[in-house]
Design an enzyme around this catalytic site. Structure first.
Site, PDB file in Angstrom:
ATOM      1  N   GLU A 142     -11.804  -1.377  12.705  1.00 34.64           N
ATOM      2  CA  GLU A 142     -12.141  -0.497  11.372  1.00 34.64           C
ATOM      3  C   GLU A 142     -13.211  -1.661  10.143  1.00 34.64           C
ATOM      4  O   GLU A 142     -13.919  -0.537   9.768  1.00 34.64           O
ATOM      5  CB  GLU A 142     -10.693  -1.021  10.442  1.00 34.64           C
ATOM      6  CG  GLU A 142     -10.818  -0.102   9.347  1.00 34.64           C
ATOM      7  CD  GLU A 142      -9.629  -0.960   8.375  1.00 34.64           C
ATOM      8  OE1 GLU A 142      -8.172  -1.390   8.775  1.00 34.64           O
ATOM      9  OE2 GLU A 142      -9.301  -0.115   6.923  1.00 34.64           O
TER      10      GLU A 142
ATOM     11  N   GLU B   8       1.174  -1.057  -0.140  1.00 39.27           N
ATOM     12  CA  GLU B   8      -0.412  -0.436   0.285  1.00 39.27           C
ATOM     13  C   GLU B   8       0.574   0.943   0.327  1.00 39.27           C
ATOM     14  O   GLU B   8       0.386   2.092   1.153  1.00 39.27           O
ATOM     15  CB  GLU B   8      -0.712   0.229   1.193  1.00 39.27           C
ATOM     16  CG  GLU B   8      -1.609  -1.252   1.010  1.00 39.27           C
ATOM     17  CD  GLU B   8      -2.813  -0.973   2.238  1.00 39.27           C
ATOM     18  OE1 GLU B   8      -4.075  -1.392   1.964  1.00 39.27           O
ATOM     19  OE2 GLU B   8      -3.007  -0.813   3.945  1.00 39.27           O
TER      20      GLU B   8
ATOM     21  N   ASP C 224      -8.844  -8.778   4.432  1.00 39.29           N
ATOM     22  CA  ASP C 224      -8.334  -7.878   5.408  1.00 39.29           C
ATOM     23  C   ASP C 224      -9.274  -7.288   6.441  1.00 39.29           C
ATOM     24  O   ASP C 224      -9.813  -6.188   6.439  1.00 39.29           O
ATOM     25  CB  ASP C 224      -8.161  -6.229   4.902  1.00 39.29           C
ATOM     26  CG  ASP C 224      -7.307  -4.377   5.509  1.00 39.29           C
ATOM     27  OD1 ASP C 224      -6.885  -5.189   6.952  1.00 39.29           O
ATOM     28  OD2 ASP C 224      -7.577  -3.595   4.868  1.00 39.29           O
TER      29      ASP C 224
END
EC number: 3.2.1.131
Lengths: 706, 706
Positions: free
Chosen positions: B394, B292, B366
């Site tokens: 998240e 990323e 993820d």
């Protein structure tokens, strides 16, 4: 290692510490005097009053108060519901304002009674907080005869809080406004914030940064705002917003924000109507326009009056107000920045609508450790001027320096402007005495954040408290404020209160001495404003540099603002002009604010200017050392965590005071070419060392500045 | 309106609630059993132990414990200092690891004694926390015979905290690390953080974000880090940092970060030496490289092995470790993102140095509400793999959803990889049982922030607690964790504990149902990841979109990862491949993870896929309603503020669960063209409404993303 929550003196509770009264005779007396309560209210404010009394009595007295009306020894009632025979026994209240209250001990009946009364429920709430305070201060309740009312109408905190929860110039963590989870999540902090503010008479809060964001005016955010307004209302606190002048454009509705454009006017009227539909007691808008890059009426060739009045019209039908900031200085103008706000605003005197306050910082530059009062005070007799103080310590050590700001505020408020003859103090201008103003106000830029004790530095709480007290009555003495705060927060023991009062009252002069003595100003590091930066020169604007202000050179130091210089002095009354035009009659504290003087200029002390500069820097350092010594003796009076934390912070303060002294003296020595007096300790680092110090991620600045 | 601090059950104290024991017979029994203590330690850890006992005994029992050695009924001593006659009466400890401890009640002497012993002081600290817990749980101390040791060596929190105090994916306010005021200001939170972690056996903390900043490696920050390390050391907690791979360049020292370059190697060796000089027990580095946008060895044509081993060499002389994250997926590769980490890392098996752990997220995408276990588990038998769980929510509702994550963690840890035959669970791979690994570890991405209760959501504390318990022993059951946490945090009353345990254990399936049922994944809103976003398609990378993952179309929905599709399935053991290659034998919970199926596919229930999707979304909503009903009955057991706050948060959760259901069903209906089953309430808003919802300034994302 013991949790911070197992002590009395809980820092979260601020000055509303209701620890059990240890003096047995006082405790017993109080318990006899206040056991039974008559409370006439069934409103939301009534509930607030009742719960505060329960909390205070349980804490201070260890009792559950009885709320039955049979044989009350405390009567809490609005005046209209009070028995006429009792009314007669009260101090005169009918001529007082809506927020006034009386507390009267009446002993002529067999059973003595304490009456707390007011015209409004809000006044009653203030009265109850004062009554509880009397017990916190261990005062004799049988001598109570208090008649009190606020001298200023709009007593506001200004939060420079952004919607992402960063706080511009915030040193106590992040914004307590958790916008994302509003309106659904009402945090306990919102309630306790309101409670703390009500206890010191603050009656309004501007929730958003003056460098503002139009998003807060959107329907979604208005619902969030409404939720906060609903929490604050029972505490007598109104919410306000900052209005971004270009909002009509940024919301995508219009292509202009010209205040004379009919669509723009209508847009703001509609927006005001929309907000007031959700929040009938919305306070109004605070506006920073055409200042430091913010949009404003000048963008359309219009004046501040055009802009302010347009907004004033929008909120007038709802009794809203506009607070229009006078903090302007132009990018183009070469004029001394200290003169510009006056130059721009004085011609507008009398031209603003009735519901506009012009909000003026205490000094003409920007919240420095010391500035002469702003020349606009007294210069606009036909315009209500609102004082803007900064409670957050942007230029006074961030969160790590102990500085008691009420001393600074008091100094400003006591200054005589002479604009209506001797005695025309700033306080009397602000509270409307001198011109019988219908609208009065005082704003304080908040020092509140997510810190578990609200303000980060334990003594930051005193500045929040002190601001509230001065907004209620700008003639309150800093000493009274210091004593009350110390007693309410820590203990009534005079072995603590007396030396700590001296410490607080001296702390502000200390910071002036080690940062900007003798009228020096704006010589801090750039951007984050923490630490010394007399060398700062390459900035987007000259008046953002330090060299612009101190003008140190071979020939001397200081900013000549007399007629031989920028003549900013001409903006003051003739009495002041006369006195300050000659360095010999200028108070030392303002000397280099108004004069550029040679390094060997002979001071009143008989010493050279260079010597006195060095002596003041040294004295500031020694004053911090003195604060440390005093604090060491206070261990037994203070929550151990607060004691240790303050120790650590005083160590930082001393370290930084020495940095200020060393950096400034080394820097100025380049020009003075004179030796340091003997009392200056040997420098172990050179100037380049101090210049090299960087503070990445210093708090209180926009992330993009790093 | 009563201050949050006047209640017992203080949220700041987490699960270490030491409220006075109300059951009188237990209280009296305990007081007799634990009045006198012998404590052999005079070290910093000894002080920690002593103070914890004082706090616990004062709270739970209302007594000041006596620390005299004459007639102790509790003996707390390391094994080497324990009388040999007592040693013989203890469970076998010598073969246990350095962090083990025993607690043994010995009744054969006239005066019964409780012995707490361990090889190290750290083990003793763990033993004392467990002993206190026994009283919190009201267990019979005369039956104590505990022999315990952690099954995993490195039990770490990972803080995704930035130096500006923002927290990536943080929902509990801001970073507790106040770097600016370190090393001078040691906040009480640092101490209480260490204490809480030690109480659940966490022995390390990575203080900085995996998206890292080289500044933290500078001398100034190392001093700050040292101050924290000094605080944490007595609690047995090591500090770690994230290492930015390009740091040698960013500090200005070098022009390359090539891991095979001699200067680069030396730079890291020097940097390690510098850190270890200040912090002799520094733990090591966590690295996110070539992932990323982060720099890494691939930038120089080198491999992850080259990068990790270079850093490993630098810290090896100091017994440091490197945790190298396997969370990589290339911008260029068209391969199914679920396959890429395996493809890249499996060939490296056995090539890393001994002090390298490869840190693998629990699933291949993820941290979704549900994912099959990561195929790397079991696929690298010659490499120690460290589990990375995400405690911060998240993808599971940020701070506003009550989700008990130990249930998720347990599900992953119990999964059978079959890589060394049946019973090769993920837990046994992580704890090294299957390959006798010398180095083992588990990391949890922290959910801790400046919130006054640490985690924002009151039940977020359970996830921190549960992570610690599972890192200590990955075979602990979620049910045990739930019960212990509820009892320690609130009350032992079974009328509270039993229904609340059921609520906790069901809460994770609820969130899967209303967000991503039946193997759906990664269909949330972009960037901030809060709320539904199955329509997300235009992103910088296809595998950042939702459509990439759900592949909803006229022909059906789901990601074919069998041999007819991406064949990610081939990365698993044959037993799993066989079972999951056929939708009929694939567990429903992973169905659409591995298969693309027509809308009218007949499910095991006999209903269509479309019906079951709708049924699961509806069930999720109803489960939240059920949680609300349960919670309503718990008022009398819970701090009123926590009760009300949880109510408000459950209301938000229900609102958002309905948004998820409505938005996803409306979106998928475009492709299924099928009616909603009757149990779906009538939709009052259309799909465009849900698409239009914006969440500016959602927490946990970089300010620049707004």
């Amino acid at each position: 290692m013991i949790s911070s929550l197992s002590f009395s003196q809980n820092p979260y509770d601020l000055w509303l510490q209701y620890d059990n009264i240890e003096e047995q005779h006082i405790l017993e007396t109080y318990k006899n005097q206040v056991s039974n309560i008559y409370l006439s209210l069934n409103s939301a404010t009534g509930t607030v009053i009742k719960e505060e009394i329960q909390k205070a009595f349980k804490g201070l007295l260890g009792i559950e108060p009885k709320f039955d009306s049979k044989t009350p020894n405390i009567i809490i009632s609005t005046l209209d519901k009070l028995d006429p025979s009792l009314q007669k026994k009260l101090p005169e209240i009918s001529k007082m304002n809506d927020e006034a209250y009386v507390i009267q001990y009446i002993s002529d009946s067999k059973d003595a009674q304490i009456i707390i009364s007011a015209i409004t429920e809000k006044g009653l709430l203030y009265g109850v907080f004062n009554f509880i305070k009397q017990m916190q201060l261990r005062n004799d309740l049988s001598k109570l005869s208090i008649s009190d009312s606020p001298k200023i109408q709009k007593r506001l905190l200004n939060h420079w809080d952004n919607l992402d929860r960063s706080v511009e110039r915030g040193y106590a963590g992040f914004s307590i406004w958790d916008w994302y989870l509003l309106p659904e999540l009402i945090k306990q902090e919102y309630i306790d914030y309101a409670r703390a503010n009500a206890s010191i008479g603050i009656n309004g809060t501007v929730l958003t940064n003056v460098n503002s964001n139009a998003l807060v005016l959107s329907p979604r955010y208005i619902q969030k705002l409404k939720a906060l307004a609903d929490v604050f209302r029972p505490y007598g606190i109104q919410v306000y917003l900052t209005a971004r002048f270009s909002a009509p454009i940024e919301t995508g509705d219009l292509e202009t924000a010209d205040p004379l454009n009919a669509e723009v006017k209508q847009w703001w009227k509609n927006k005001a109507d929309e907000i007031y539909a959700a929040i009938p007691d919305f306070g109004g808008f605070l506006v920073k326009a055409n200042s430091e890059g913010q949009p404003g009426p000048n963008n359309y060739g219009r004046s501040h009056v055009d802009g302010a009045n347009m907004l004033a019209e929008a909120v007038a039908p709802h009794n809203g107000i506009i607070m229009w900031r006078a903090f302007v200085y132009s990018e183009e103008k070469p004029e001394d920045r200290a003169k510009q706000a006056y130059s721009e605003f004085k011609p507008f005197d009398g031209k603003f609508k009735d519901n506009v306050l012009v909000q003026v910082k205490n000094g003409a530059i920007d919240f420095q450790p010391r500035e002469p009062f702003h020349p606009l005070f007294g210069a606009m007799p036909n315009t209500p001027l609102m004082m803007e103080f900064q409670i957050t310590q942007e230029y006074l050590g961030g969160m790590s320096h102990l500085v008691f700001l009420p001393q600074l505020f008091e100094e400003v408020l006591e200054e005589d402007t002479y604009t209506q003859g001797k005695g025309s103090t700033v306080a009397k201008i602000i509270d409307g005495q001198l011109s019988n103003k219908k609208l009065t106000g005082m704003a304080g830029v908040a020092n509140i954040g997510t810190a578990k004790n609200w303000t980060g530095h334990p003594f930051g709480q005193a500045n929040w408290y002190g601001f509230g007290r001065l907004a209620w009555d700008p003639e309150t003495s800093a000493k009274t404020i210091a004593q009350d705060w110390l007693k309410m927060t820590f203990t009534n023991d005079s072995d603590f209160v007396d030396p700590m009062t001296r410490l607080l009252l001296e702390s502000r002069e200390a910071v002036v001495n080690y940062m900007t003595p003798l009228g020096l100003h704006h010589i801090m590091a750039a951007n984050h404003h923490q630490g010394p930066g007399p060398w700062v020169k390459d900035m987007p604007r000259p008046d953002w540099t330090s060299v612009y202000y101190h003008k140190a050179a071979a020939d001397g130091i200081g900013f000549d603002r007399t007629s031989s210089g920028s003549n900013a002095l001409e903006q003051y009354a003739p009495e002041i002009q006369k006195k300050y035009s000659d360095p010999a009659t200028t108070p030392d504290k303002y000397l280099l604010w108004f004069h550029h003087l040679p390094w060997d200029y002979k001071m009143k002390s008989g010493k050279t200017l260079w010597y006195e500069i060095a002596a003041h820097y040294q004295k500031g350092v020694e004053q911090v050392e003195g604060m440390q010594k005093t604090w060491q003796k206070m261990q037994k009076y203070v929550n151990p965590q607060v004691f240790e934390k303050t120790n650590m912070l005083l160590n930082i303060q001393l370290k930084e005071a020495k940095q200020w002294r060393n950096a400034c003296l080394l820097y100025f020595q380049q020009f003075s070419k004179m030796d340091f007096p003997d009392f200056i300790p040997e420098m172990t680092k050179d100037l380049n060392y101090y210049k090299s110090l960087k503070l990445p991620y210093a708090p209180g600045i926009s992330p993009s500045w790093n």
